[in-house]
Design a protein around this motif. Sequence first.
Motif, PDB file in Angstrom:
ATOM      1  N   GLY A  94     -45.251 167.278  37.442  1.00 34.09           N
ATOM      2  CA  GLY A  94     -45.440 166.413  37.719  1.00 34.09           C
ATOM      3  C   GLY A  94     -46.502 166.301  39.105  1.00 34.09           C
ATOM      4  O   GLY A  94     -47.709 165.883  39.003  1.00 34.09           O
ATOM      5  N   ILE A  95     -46.182 167.592  40.580  1.00 36.29           N
ATOM      6  CA  ILE A  95     -47.151 167.661  41.159  1.00 36.29           C
ATOM      7  C   ILE A  95     -48.580 168.533  40.967  1.00 36.29           C
ATOM      8  O   ILE A  95     -49.365 167.696  40.745  1.00 36.29           O
ATOM      9  CB  ILE A  95     -46.184 169.023  41.982  1.00 36.29           C
ATOM     10  N   PHE A  96     -49.000 169.264  39.901  1.00 37.23           N
ATOM     11  CA  PHE A  96     -49.560 169.868  39.541  1.00 37.23           C
ATOM     12  C   PHE A  96     -50.292 168.892  38.666  1.00 37.23           C
ATOM     13  O   PHE A  96     -51.345 169.204  38.686  1.00 37.23           O
ATOM     14  CB  PHE A  96     -49.465 170.952  38.493  1.00 37.23           C
ATOM     15  N   ALA A  97     -49.980 168.306  37.949  1.00 35.64           N
ATOM     16  CA  ALA A  97     -50.536 166.784  36.868  1.00 35.64           C
ATOM     17  C   ALA A  97     -51.415 166.288  38.524  1.00 35.64           C
ATOM     18  O   ALA A  97     -52.356 165.912  37.559  1.00 35.64           O
ATOM     19  CB  ALA A  97     -49.638 166.315  36.086  1.00 35.64           C
ATOM     20  N   LEU A  98     -51.108 165.826  39.224  1.00 37.56           N
ATOM     21  CA  LEU A  98     -52.172 164.588  39.615  1.00 37.56           C
ATOM     22  C   LEU A  98     -52.510 165.891  41.041  1.00 37.56           C
ATOM     23  O   LEU A  98     -53.103 164.690  41.440  1.00 37.56           O
ATOM     24  CB  LEU A  98     -50.937 163.359  40.383  1.00 37.56           C
ATOM     25  N   CYS A  99     -51.757 166.201  41.302  1.00 39.65           N
ATOM     26  CA  CYS A  99     -53.057 166.524  43.049  1.00 39.65           C
ATOM     27  C   CYS A  99     -53.954 167.859  42.070  1.00 39.65           C
ATOM     28  O   CYS A  99     -54.531 167.716  41.943  1.00 39.65           O
ATOM     29  CB  CYS A  99     -51.391 167.206  44.018  1.00 39.65           C
ATOM     30  N   ASP A 100     -53.574 168.993  42.491  1.00 37.97           N
ATOM     31  CA  ASP A 100     -54.794 169.818  42.028  1.00 37.97           C
ATOM     32  C   ASP A 100     -55.025 170.898  41.209  1.00 37.97           C
ATOM     33  O   ASP A 100     -55.966 170.955  41.551  1.00 37.97           O
ATOM     34  CB  ASP A 100     -54.157 170.930  43.562  1.00 37.97           C
ATOM     35  N   ASP A 103     -56.791 170.043  36.285  1.00 34.30           N
ATOM     36  CA  ASP A 103     -57.611 170.582  35.034  1.00 34.30           C
ATOM     37  C   ASP A 103     -57.040 171.955  34.664  1.00 34.30           C
ATOM     38  O   ASP A 103     -57.900 172.972  33.501  1.00 34.30           O
ATOM     39  CB  ASP A 103     -59.226 170.832  36.047  1.00 34.30           C
ATOM     40  N   ARG A 104     -56.612 172.648  35.515  1.00 32.49           N
ATOM     41  CA  ARG A 104     -56.525 174.324  35.800  1.00 32.49           C
ATOM     42  C   ARG A 104     -55.391 174.164  34.610  1.00 32.49           C
ATOM     43  O   ARG A 104     -55.843 175.410  33.718  1.00 32.49           O
ATOM     44  CB  ARG A 104     -56.057 175.219  36.948  1.00 32.49           C
ATOM     45  N   PHE A 105     -54.101 174.017  34.699  1.00 33.90           N
ATOM     46  CA  PHE A 105     -53.297 173.830  33.693  1.00 33.90           C
ATOM     47  C   PHE A 105     -53.028 172.704  32.889  1.00 33.90           C
ATOM     48  O   PHE A 105     -51.857 172.714  33.026  1.00 33.90           O
ATOM     49  CB  PHE A 105     -52.136 174.477  34.961  1.00 33.90           C
ATOM     50  N   ALA A 106     -53.985 172.500  32.759  1.00 33.70           N
ATOM     51  CA  ALA A 106     -54.229 170.786  31.748  1.00 33.70           C
ATOM     52  C   ALA A 106     -53.411 171.195  30.166  1.00 33.70           C
ATOM     53  O   ALA A 106     -52.406 170.398  29.984  1.00 33.70           O
ATOM     54  CB  ALA A 106     -55.818 170.439  31.604  1.00 33.70           C
ATOM     55  N   GLY A 107     -53.205 172.221  29.979  1.00 30.73           N
ATOM     56  CA  GLY A 107     -52.566 172.108  28.870  1.00 30.73           C
ATOM     57  C   GLY A 107     -50.851 172.742  28.442  1.00 30.73           C
ATOM     58  O   GLY A 107     -50.619 172.054  28.596  1.00 30.73           O
ATOM     59  N   ALA A 108     -51.080 173.265  29.670  1.00 29.04           N
ATOM     60  CA  ALA A 108     -49.269 173.460  30.071  1.00 29.04           C
ATOM     61  C   ALA A 108     -48.784 171.942  30.630  1.00 29.04           C
ATOM     62  O   ALA A 108     -47.585 171.886  29.971  1.00 29.04           O
ATOM     63  CB  ALA A 108     -49.263 174.522  31.179  1.00 29.04           C
ATOM     64  N   ILE A 109     -49.756 171.430  31.376  1.00 31.14           N
ATOM     65  CA  ILE A 109     -48.964 170.274  31.536  1.00 31.14           C
ATOM     66  C   ILE A 109     -49.276 169.170  30.134  1.00 31.14           C
ATOM     67  O   ILE A 109     -47.654 168.469  30.198  1.00 31.14           O
ATOM     68  CB  ILE A 109     -50.237 169.468  32.936  1.00 31.14           C
ATOM     69  N   HIS A 110     -49.554 169.532  30.050  1.00 27.38           N
ATOM     70  CA  HIS A 110     -49.732 168.039  28.658  1.00 27.38           C
ATOM     71  C   HIS A 110     -48.878 168.779  27.837  1.00 27.38           C
ATOM     72  O   HIS A 110     -47.494 167.902  27.237  1.00 27.38           O
ATOM     73  CB  HIS A 110     -51.127 168.206  27.782  1.00 27.38           C
ATOM     74  N   GLY A 111     -48.899 169.843  27.704  1.00 34.14           N
ATOM     75  CA  GLY A 111     -47.404 170.606  26.529  1.00 34.14           C
ATOM     76  C   GLY A 111     -46.125 170.402  27.146  1.00 34.14           C
ATOM     77  O   GLY A 111     -45.345 169.293  26.657  1.00 34.14           O
ATOM     78  N   TYR A 112     -45.614 170.390  28.186  1.00 34.83           N
ATOM     79  CA  TYR A 112     -44.416 169.742  29.042  1.00 34.83           C
ATOM     80  C   TYR A 112     -44.524 168.179  28.647  1.00 34.83           C
ATOM     81  O   TYR A 112     -43.179 168.031  28.007  1.00 34.83           O
ATOM     82  CB  TYR A 112     -44.935 170.377  30.105  1.00 34.83           C
ATOM     83  N   PHE A 113     -44.983 167.686  29.289  1.00 34.64           N
ATOM     84  CA  PHE A 113     -44.413 166.018  28.724  1.00 34.64           C
ATOM     85  C   PHE A 113     -44.506 166.143  27.606  1.00 34.64           C
ATOM     86  O   PHE A 113     -43.912 164.645  26.890  1.00 34.64           O
ATOM     87  CB  PHE A 113     -45.579 164.867  29.922  1.00 34.64           C
TER      88      PHE A 113
ATOM     89  N   ALA B 152     -49.286 159.459  31.931  1.00 33.19           N
ATOM     90  CA  ALA B 152     -50.753 159.010  31.706  1.00 33.19           C
ATOM     91  C   ALA B 152     -51.455 159.621  31.796  1.00 33.19           C
ATOM     92  O   ALA B 152     -52.729 160.127  30.760  1.00 33.19           O
ATOM     93  CB  ALA B 152     -51.267 157.303  31.951  1.00 33.19           C
ATOM     94  N   ARG B 153     -51.804 160.693  33.238  1.00 36.14           N
ATOM     95  CA  ARG B 153     -52.669 161.130  33.767  1.00 36.14           C
ATOM     96  C   ARG B 153     -52.460 162.818  32.776  1.00 36.14           C
ATOM     97  O   ARG B 153     -53.172 163.447  32.637  1.00 36.14           O
ATOM     98  CB  ARG B 153     -52.495 161.230  34.892  1.00 36.14           C
ATOM     99  N   ALA B 154     -50.878 163.246  32.762  1.00 38.56           N
ATOM    100  CA  ALA B 154     -50.896 164.584  32.408  1.00 38.56           C
ATOM    101  C   ALA B 154     -50.943 164.493  30.865  1.00 38.56           C
ATOM    102  O   ALA B 154     -51.398 166.010  30.361  1.00 38.56           O
ATOM    103  CB  ALA B 154     -48.706 164.558  32.585  1.00 38.56           C
ATOM    104  N   VAL B 155     -50.528 163.061  29.828  1.00 37.59           N
ATOM    105  CA  VAL B 155     -50.988 164.083  29.030  1.00 37.59           C
ATOM    106  C   VAL B 155     -52.448 163.373  28.348  1.00 37.59           C
ATOM    107  O   VAL B 155     -52.815 162.943  27.397  1.00 37.59           O
ATOM    108  CB  VAL B 155     -50.137 162.868  28.171  1.00 37.59           C
ATOM    109  N   ASN B 156     -52.752 162.716  29.571  1.00 43.33           N
ATOM    110  CA  ASN B 156     -54.733 162.066  29.213  1.00 43.33           C
ATOM    111  C   ASN B 156     -54.574 161.008  28.447  1.00 43.33           C
ATOM    112  O   ASN B 156     -55.681 160.612  27.478  1.00 43.33           O
ATOM    113  CB  ASN B 156     -55.274 162.935  29.249  1.00 43.33           C
TER     114      ASN B 156
END
Lengths: 185, 185
Positions: A94-100, A103-113, B152-156
């Motif tokens: 979640g932290i990675f998703a909104l903070c910094d 973009d760099r880990f968009a794939g992993a973040i999206h996949g998790y959620f 919403a941000r995480a899964v865009n």
Amino acid sequence: MPDLIEVFREHGYEGASLSLIGARTGLGKGSLYHFFPGGKEEMAASVLAEIDAWFEHRVFAPLRGDPDPEAAIAAMFQATDLYFRSGARMCLIGIFALCDARDRFAGAIHGYFATWTQTLAEAMVRSGRNPGEARDIAEDIVGGIQGALVLARAVNDPGVFARALRRLAVRGGGLSSVRHRDTQP
Amino acid sequence: MPDLIEVFREHGYEGASLSLIGARTGLGKGSLYHFFPGGKEEMAASVLAEIDAWFEHRVFAPLRGDPDPEAAIAAMFQATDLYFRSGARMCLIGIFALCDARDRFAGAIHGYFATWTQTLAEAMVRSGRNPGEARDIAEDIVGGIQGALVLARAVNDPGVFARALRRLAVRGGGLSSVRHRDTQP
DNA sequence: CTTGTTATGTACCGATCGGTACAAACATCT
DNA sequence: AGATGTTTGTACCGATCGGTACATAACAAG
């Protein structure tokens, strides 16, 4: 590398400087770059993979495979409470998703959620709900967990997380198998 | 300084470097430090104050003062949807809470979320709910909004936020005054 | 002990960070 | 015009950033 995870969890991607990582893990730059030739990005990626593996094993797989979906959902809430230490621990993804690092880990973040929401919704469908309702409740639960973590941290009261988890569990039917209510006529 | 707010919102406190701020606002360091002698910390503090003022005026005050609490709650959901651009805009205070600035601005962060939760709960009490239930629902709503933003941000997919807001509005009774249901026998 | 591999500490690199100093540009008013 | 006060650009500061190079230390295999 539990220390490595914790540094990223407490400081975010940008905030986790190599000096902080070195101090926390007790490893110098030499060792760090020996194990992670790709530098900080590889460290964070390995941390994300580790977290994903934990949830895959403890949450997603049971939600998919357990013949008793309601039991799997109840187990999910238990695992979630355990993982986030009843609100005292933040969600790194979640932290990675909104903070910094979004973009760099968009794939992993999206996949998790996405995986969490989807497997949870599918388990609910298997336990008798209609797909639309299941997706709604799944989003409500996964989002509710994230929001409760943010709120708990912001007002510095882990109780917020505990209360939220209880509400969400009721809503998801995950408490039914614990309370043994539905099995009674 | 709407640009200033947006830089912090998009990059967090640490991530919002002076060069980024300068590029976005069109102001050089000279001007920046002329208007904010306290440097970056003062810039962020002013941004937080501006946000707090917006919510105080558009959300908290109506929740406190409106003689019709249900209308105020409905207006709150409308204002929230507007402010976060239906999920396309992130919550700066939530970002500060979990990422980089949580210690530095702990007071402002705590105040924002505590005030929101409390005024919302009080409005619900005034509309007839018992205090315990009101606090639960208020935490559910404020946390749910934060979580929906993260998700919403995480899964865009801003749709996640829209759906969450609708669910929460129903739960909070904020849609009743819109739908004109409770006024019918 | 010797050898080859793995692990580690240290010195360095260019870039960028937040912040300061200060003089030139600009506006304002008499 | 001249004097006054406010805004700006620019050059600079020490500190720290992520990353590299490399010599040495630790260690297992023979």
